[in-house]
Design an enzyme around this catalytic site. Structure first.
Site, short mmCIF file in Angstrom:
data_model
loop_
_atom_site.label_atom_id
_atom_site.label_comp_id
_atom_site.label_asym_id
_atom_site.label_seq_id
_atom_site.Cartn_x
_atom_site.Cartn_y
_atom_site.Cartn_z
N ASP A 185 -17.50 1.02 -14.91
CA ASP A 185 -17.08 2.27 -15.53
C ASP A 185 -15.63 2.56 -15.18
O ASP A 185 -15.30 2.73 -14.01
CB ASP A 185 -17.97 3.42 -15.04
N TYR B 48 -7.72 6.71 -15.10
CA TYR B 48 -7.80 6.12 -13.76
C TYR B 48 -6.64 5.16 -13.50
O TYR B 48 -6.39 4.79 -12.35
CB TYR B 48 -9.12 5.35 -13.53
N LEU C 187 -23.47 9.90 -5.62
CA LEU C 187 -23.73 10.08 -4.18
C LEU C 187 -23.14 11.42 -3.70
O LEU C 187 -23.05 11.66 -2.50
CB LEU C 187 -23.11 8.91 -3.40
N LYS D 256 -19.11 4.44 -6.60
CA LYS D 256 -17.83 3.77 -6.34
C LYS D 256 -17.75 3.40 -4.86
O LYS D 256 -18.09 4.20 -3.99
CB LYS D 256 -16.69 4.72 -6.70
N ARG E 120 -20.88 -2.25 1.23
CA ARG E 120 -21.47 -1.15 0.46
C ARG E 120 -21.73 -1.55 -0.99
O ARG E 120 -22.68 -1.07 -1.61
CB ARG E 120 -20.57 0.08 0.51
N ASN F 87 -25.41 -0.94 -2.34
CA ASN F 87 -25.68 -0.07 -3.49
C ASN F 87 -26.39 -0.81 -4.62
O ASN F 87 -27.02 -0.18 -5.47
CB ASN F 87 -24.38 0.56 -4.00
P1 NAD Z 1 -19.55 8.69 -5.77
O1 NAD Z 1 -20.65 9.69 -5.70
O2 NAD Z 1 -19.82 7.37 -6.35
O3 NAD Z 1 -19.02 8.57 -4.31
C1 NAD Z 1 -18.12 7.58 -3.92
C2 NAD Z 1 -17.90 7.69 -2.41
O4 NAD Z 1 -19.16 7.59 -1.74
C3 NAD Z 1 -17.10 6.51 -1.88
O5 NAD Z 1 -15.72 6.78 -1.94
C4 NAD Z 1 -17.60 6.40 -0.46
O6 NAD Z 1 -16.91 7.30 0.36
C5 NAD Z 1 -19.02 6.83 -0.56
N1 NAD Z 1 -19.99 5.71 -0.60
C6 NAD Z 1 -20.19 4.79 -1.61
N2 NAD Z 1 -21.19 3.95 -1.29
C7 NAD Z 1 -21.65 4.33 -0.07
C8 NAD Z 1 -22.66 3.87 0.79
N3 NAD Z 1 -23.44 2.85 0.46
N4 NAD Z 1 -22.85 4.50 1.97
C9 NAD Z 1 -22.08 5.55 2.32
N5 NAD Z 1 -21.10 6.06 1.56
C10 NAD Z 1 -20.87 5.45 0.36
O7 NAD Z 1 -18.30 9.41 -6.48
P2 NAD Z 1 -17.31 9.03 -7.66
O8 NAD Z 1 -16.55 7.80 -7.38
O9 NAD Z 1 -16.52 10.26 -7.90
O10 NAD Z 1 -18.26 8.80 -8.91
C11 NAD Z 1 -18.66 7.52 -9.35
C12 NAD Z 1 -17.97 7.12 -10.62
O11 NAD Z 1 -18.23 8.05 -11.67
C13 NAD Z 1 -16.44 7.13 -10.52
O12 NAD Z 1 -15.94 6.08 -9.75
C14 NAD Z 1 -16.08 7.10 -11.97
O13 NAD Z 1 -16.26 5.79 -12.50
C15 NAD Z 1 -17.12 8.07 -12.55
N6 NAD Z 1 -16.61 9.47 -12.65
C16 NAD Z 1 -16.54 10.03 -13.89
C17 NAD Z 1 -16.08 11.34 -14.04
C18 NAD Z 1 -16.03 11.94 -15.41
O14 NAD Z 1 -15.43 13.01 -15.57
N7 NAD Z 1 -16.61 11.34 -16.41
C19 NAD Z 1 -15.67 12.08 -12.93
C20 NAD Z 1 -15.76 11.49 -11.67
C21 NAD Z 1 -16.23 10.19 -11.55
#
Ligand code: NAD
Length: 264
Positions: A45, A50, A190, A230, A236, A240
């Site tokens: 994604d 980005y 998450l 992410k 990780r 995941n």
């Molecule tokens: P997320 O909930 O995926 O959290 C990511 C964070 O969680 C990482 O930076 C890390 O600190 C932690 N993490 C990841 N795996 C882990 C694990 N196994 N154990 C412990 N901690 C862990 O948040 P995100 O990146 O904001 O959201 C995921 C994806 O959604 C984004 O990367 C993007 O592709 C998408 N997104 C879309 C929008 C939108 O407006 N459409 C907005 C935000 C994000």
């Protein structure tokens, strides 16, 4: 690794779990995408905003995994809703990715104030008709926004990508999606890491013998929700993805479903 495939209203399948790439940039971006694909991820994604579409494309090519085996999503940014701009933005995304089609193209935000939401949606329909986006959808759309684009065009978005995690479950919007046949995608699945410290999440994870992240991702997939956490850390990435060797029972699902929304 067997990742479930969910059905979209376009007739295409989407892997229920993918890799999110928000803030995945700089020199680690392409190797992380390549490593994820080598581990078994088949869904990435990204979004124009980005700034990493070039690296996502590089990672795909470096991985050695065939293009047609990977589901790639990108998104139209807010200042490009006008038709000509949207068409140009889409061309730029394809060029940056180095692809001749994407699997899913989304309107990133509705921006109701600009009055161009329906025009943007009509343009995505045009792009889908050209075959260069296999499916089209929206992101961050409310019930009203969904009604506006569907009423104007009769075309139902394949997905709505919304913020969704244990402490923000979006129950009303999910019920509407189910009625409309729209697949729910969870961004921030998450809770950007914060929900992994929730007491109920930790208790269910302990009982399941899994990590909090695996528990949350398994819960989402069992609910029929697509998630793309992410991370740039190899351990990780593997963690995941490893959610296919256990199942949460009805009682554990209910415990997670009952977590109240965080006060915002
Ligand atoms: P997320 O909930 O995926 O959290 C990511 C964070 O969680 C990482 O930076 C890390 O600190 C932690 N993490 C990841 N795996 C882990 C694990 N196994 N154990 C412990 N901690 C862990 O948040 P995100 O990146 O904001 O959201 C995921 C994806 O959604 C984004 O990367 C993007 O592709 C998408 N997104 C879309 C929008 C939108 O407006 N459409 C907005 C935000 C994000």
């Amino acid at each position: 690794m067997t990742i479930p495939i969910f059905q979209l209203n376009s007739g295409r399948g989407i892997p229920a779990l993918g890799l999110g790439t928000y803030k995945l940039d700089g020199p680690v971006a392409a190797p992380t995408v390549a490593e994820a694909l080598r581990l078994g991820y088949r869904h990435i994604d990204t979004a124009a905003i980005y700034g990493n579409e070039v690296q996502v494309g590089q990672g795909l090519r470096q991985s050695g995994v065939a293009r047609e085996d990977v589901f790639i999503t990108t998104k139209l940014w807010n200042d490009h809703h006008q038709r000509d701009r949207a068409l140009r933005a889409f061309d730029q995304s394809l060029a940056a990715l180095g692809l001749d089609y994407v699997d899913l193209y989304l309107i990133h935000w509705p921006v109701p104030a600009d009055g161009l939401m329906v025009e943007a949606w009509r343009t995505l329909i045009e792009i889908a008709d050209s075959g260069r986006a296999k499916s089209i959808g929206v992101s961050n759309f409310s019930a009203e926004d969904l009604a506006a684009v569907i009423d104007a065009t009769g075309v139902v978005p394949a997905v709505n990508q919304i913020e969704l995690h244990p402490l923000r479950q979006q129950r009303d919007l999910r019920a509407l999606h189910a009625e409309l046949g729209v697949v729910t995608q969870a961004w921030g699945p998450l809770g950007r890491g914060a929900d992994l410290r929730d007491g109920v999440v930790r208790a269910v994870a302990r009982d399941a013998g899994k990590t909090p992240a695996q528990t949350v991702l398994r819960w989402l997939v069992q609910l029929g929700i697509v998630a793309f956490p992410k991370t740039a850390r190899p351990e990780r990435l593997a963690e995941n993805l490893a959610i296919d060797d256990f199942e949460l029972g009805p009682r554990d699902m209910e415990r997670l479903n009952a977590i109240p929304d965080a006060v915002r």
